[in-house]
Scaffold this active site. Structure first.
Site, PDB file in Angstrom:
ATOM      1  N   SER A 107       0.832  -1.205   0.000  1.00  0.00           N
ATOM      2  CA  SER A 107       0.000   0.000   0.000  1.00  0.00           C
ATOM      3  C   SER A 107       0.868   1.256   0.000  1.00  0.00           C
ATOM      4  O   SER A 107       0.504   2.259  -0.602  1.00  0.00           O
ATOM      5  CB  SER A 107      -0.972   0.008   1.175  1.00  0.00           C
ATOM      6  OG  SER A 107      -0.286  -0.060   2.409  1.00  0.00           O
ATOM      7  N   GLU A 108       2.039   1.200   0.688  1.00  0.00           N
ATOM      8  CA  GLU A 108       2.980   2.320   0.642  1.00  0.00           C
ATOM      9  C   GLU A 108       4.427   1.844   0.687  1.00  0.00           C
ATOM     10  O   GLU A 108       4.743   0.822   1.290  1.00  0.00           O
ATOM     11  CB  GLU A 108       2.764   3.302   1.811  1.00  0.00           C
ATOM     12  CG  GLU A 108       1.581   4.225   1.653  1.00  0.00           C
ATOM     13  CD  GLU A 108       0.367   3.773   2.437  1.00  0.00           C
ATOM     14  OE1 GLU A 108      -0.675   4.428   2.338  1.00  0.00           O
ATOM     15  OE2 GLU A 108       0.472   2.744   3.145  1.00  0.00           O
ATOM     16  N   THR A 109       5.275   2.625   0.033  1.00  0.00           N
ATOM     17  CA  THR A 109       6.730   2.473   0.087  1.00  0.00           C
ATOM     18  C   THR A 109       7.296   3.843   0.426  1.00  0.00           C
ATOM     19  O   THR A 109       6.845   4.849  -0.125  1.00  0.00           O
ATOM     20  CB  THR A 109       7.294   1.983  -1.259  1.00  0.00           C
ATOM     21  OG1 THR A 109       6.703   0.718  -1.580  1.00  0.00           O
ATOM     22  CG2 THR A 109       8.807   1.845  -1.208  1.00  0.00           C
ATOM     23  N   HIS A 114       0.724   4.524   8.884  1.00  0.00           N
ATOM     24  CA  HIS A 114       1.590   3.370   9.159  1.00  0.00           C
ATOM     25  C   HIS A 114       2.954   3.504   8.478  1.00  0.00           C
ATOM     26  O   HIS A 114       3.960   3.074   9.048  1.00  0.00           O
ATOM     27  CB  HIS A 114       0.857   2.042   8.852  1.00  0.00           C
ATOM     28  CG  HIS A 114       1.106   1.436   7.515  1.00  0.00           C
ATOM     29  ND1 HIS A 114       0.357   1.737   6.402  1.00  0.00           N
ATOM     30  CD2 HIS A 114       2.015   0.510   7.119  1.00  0.00           C
ATOM     31  CE1 HIS A 114       0.796   1.014   5.382  1.00  0.00           C
ATOM     32  NE2 HIS A 114       1.799   0.265   5.786  1.00  0.00           N
TER      33      HIS A 114
END
Length: 294
Positions: free
Chosen positions: A48-50, A79
């Protein structure tokens, strides 16, 4: 062709148990990477995120971070903020000053508190950006009830909570009602795109005890994530919603939020709700520690 070797961690956030939280990929030194390279890497990790760690531009900050989904860059996300801070602390790259560190990101400076939780693990909490709250109309609430297939508690009307991420928050009758929801993701995606929102967060209380305990689920099909396993900005938005609807004399409040059960995860989030600020905190654990070749 010369390849760049960069230290890389994959961190599970809002859990002390590996594989039970919400993962984020952390590129520990993104100096020299272009925006398009960052976007390519974020698309490849398919998380979902990097995040990409850079030297700070503001002298007050310990580090700067850029946060990417597989498709776009975000000014702030919950997060990934905690996961990046954990990765840098674990590596000894940053050290808390009087229990705090300062992150620089697209949304500005974010202050994080470093403490120990009851199990003896490091807990990291961020201060939620000041929320902007818009209460929904009964007609808008009707539409959401149809999409999620569940009744909403209308005594505290749902609201759009804008903390950078834009979540509609609604309370259901109890925690089990939240766990039993099966939204129509196609309708929800169209609804969220039309309203220009991140998604919908639902919550319900477990049996009322001295400390409030809630179950949370976050749905964001318009962002390519039907359900986020454990969502920092979503839980922060729930906290802002609870504060908005709570009598002033009941604040401050400590809320324990649980998320991810419906996806086989075991996320735990601490929400500390005060009149002037909201803190969203939890543990993190590293699951992958190595190098990425760029």
């Amino acid at each position: 062709m010369h390849q760049l070797e960069v230290n890389y961690k994959q961190v599970d956030v809002f859990t002390a148990k590996p594989f039970k939280g919400n993962p984020v990929a952390v590129i520990m030194d993104a100096t020299g990477l272009s925006t398009s390279q960052m976007q390519d890497i974020a698309n490849w990790t398919n998380l979902s995120e990097t995040t990409f760690v850079l030297p700070p531009e503001n002298s007050e900050a310990d580090y700067r971070v850029r946060i990417f989904t597989p498709k776009s860059e975000l000014p702030f996300a919950g997060h990934p903020t905690i996961g990046t801070a954990w990765a840098l602390l674990e590596a000894g790259i940053i050290t808390p000053r009087q229990g705090y560190i300062i992150q620089e990101c697209g949304a500005g400076l974010v202050r994080l508190t470093i403490s120990m939780c009851s199990e003896g693990n490091t807990s990291i909490a961020f201060e939620l950006p000041e929320p902007r709250i818009t209460v929904l109309s009964p007609k808008q609430t009707d539409i959401i009830e149809t999409i999620i297939g569940s009744k909403i508690n209308r005594s505290i009307p749902p609201a759009l909570i804008d903390v950078g991420a834009r979540w509609i928050v609604a309370k259901l009758s109890d925690a089990s009602s939240v766990l039993n929801v099966t939204p129509d993701y196609s309708q929800l995606r169209q609804h969220d795109l039309a309203m220009d929102i991140t998604g919908i967060c639902l919550y319900g209380e477990y049996s009322q005890q001295q400390n409030i305990m809630i179950e949370v689920r976050s749905f964001a099909p318009a962002c390519g994530v039907n359900e986020d396993p454990v969502c920092g900005s979503g839980n922060g938005s729930v906290a802002a919603f609870i504060r908005h609807h709570s009598p002033k004399q009941l604040i401050p409040l400590d809320v324990s939020a649980f998320q991810g059960q419906a996806l086989g995860r075991d996320g735990k989030i601490s929400l500390i709700i005060d009149h002037d600020k909201i803190k969203v905190g939890g543990c993190a654990v590293t699951c992958i520690d190595g190098k990425i070749l760029i």
